[in-house]
Scaffold this motif. Structure first.
Motif, PDB file in Angstrom:
ATOM      1  N   GLU A 101       0.857  -1.176   0.000  1.00 43.87           N
ATOM      2  CA  GLU A 101       0.000   0.000   0.000  1.00 43.87           C
ATOM      3  C   GLU A 101       0.890   1.221   0.000  1.00 43.87           C
ATOM      4  N   ASN A 102       0.589   2.151  -0.858  1.00 44.77           N
ATOM      5  CA  ASN A 102       1.320   3.418  -0.889  1.00 44.77           C
ATOM      6  C   ASN A 102       2.834   3.183  -0.978  1.00 44.77           C
ATOM      7  N   TRP A 159       3.546  -2.275   8.881  1.00 47.26           N
ATOM      8  CA  TRP A 159       4.160  -1.826   7.630  1.00 47.26           C
ATOM      9  C   TRP A 159       5.662  -1.780   7.790  1.00 47.26           C
ATOM     10  N   LYS A 168      -3.071   4.065   6.442  1.00 52.11           N
ATOM     11  CA  LYS A 168      -1.899   3.942   5.559  1.00 52.11           C
ATOM     12  C   LYS A 168      -0.694   4.641   6.174  1.00 52.11           C
ATOM     13  N   CYS A 212       2.486   7.084   5.262  1.00 58.15           N
ATOM     14  CA  CYS A 212       2.839   8.053   4.228  1.00 58.15           C
ATOM     15  C   CYS A 212       4.207   8.653   4.558  1.00 58.15           C
ATOM     16  N   ARG A 245       3.924   9.484  -2.225  1.00 55.07           N
ATOM     17  CA  ARG A 245       3.645   8.896  -0.923  1.00 55.07           C
ATOM     18  C   ARG A 245       3.380   9.980   0.111  1.00 55.07           C
TER      19      ARG A 245
END
Length: 80
Positions: free
Chosen positions: A7-8, A35, A68, A70, A77
């Motif tokens: 993701e991202n 993540w 998410k 970033c 991003r």
């Protein structure tokens, strides 16, 4: 629901774990999203210390799908 992907631009994993006996309570269920970032590993955790139903787990998994990582330093991003 549990799984892994990107993701991202970051790899992530979503994990569901349960323990029937813990020192703090009789049982605990934990939904974790992790993540692998550029600088750190990031975690968001939802924990239940009581019996939890599938509908509640699905509700929180949907919520976590919108969370998410970033990085304002990287084009594409950027943080909202």
């Amino acid at each position: 629901m549990p799984g892994k992907g990107r993701e991202n631009g970051y790899e992530f994993g979503l994990f569901l774990t349960s323990c029937t006996t813990t020192p703090a309570s009789k049982s605990e269920t934990v939904l974790t999203k992790a993540w692998l970032g550029n600088d750190s590993t990031y975690f968001v955790i939802k924990s239940w210390r009581s019996k939890v139903g599938k509908a509640e787990i699905v509700k929180w998994a949907r919520y976590l799908s919108g969370v998410k990582v970033c990085d304002s330093r990287i084009e594409g991003r950027k943080c909202p």
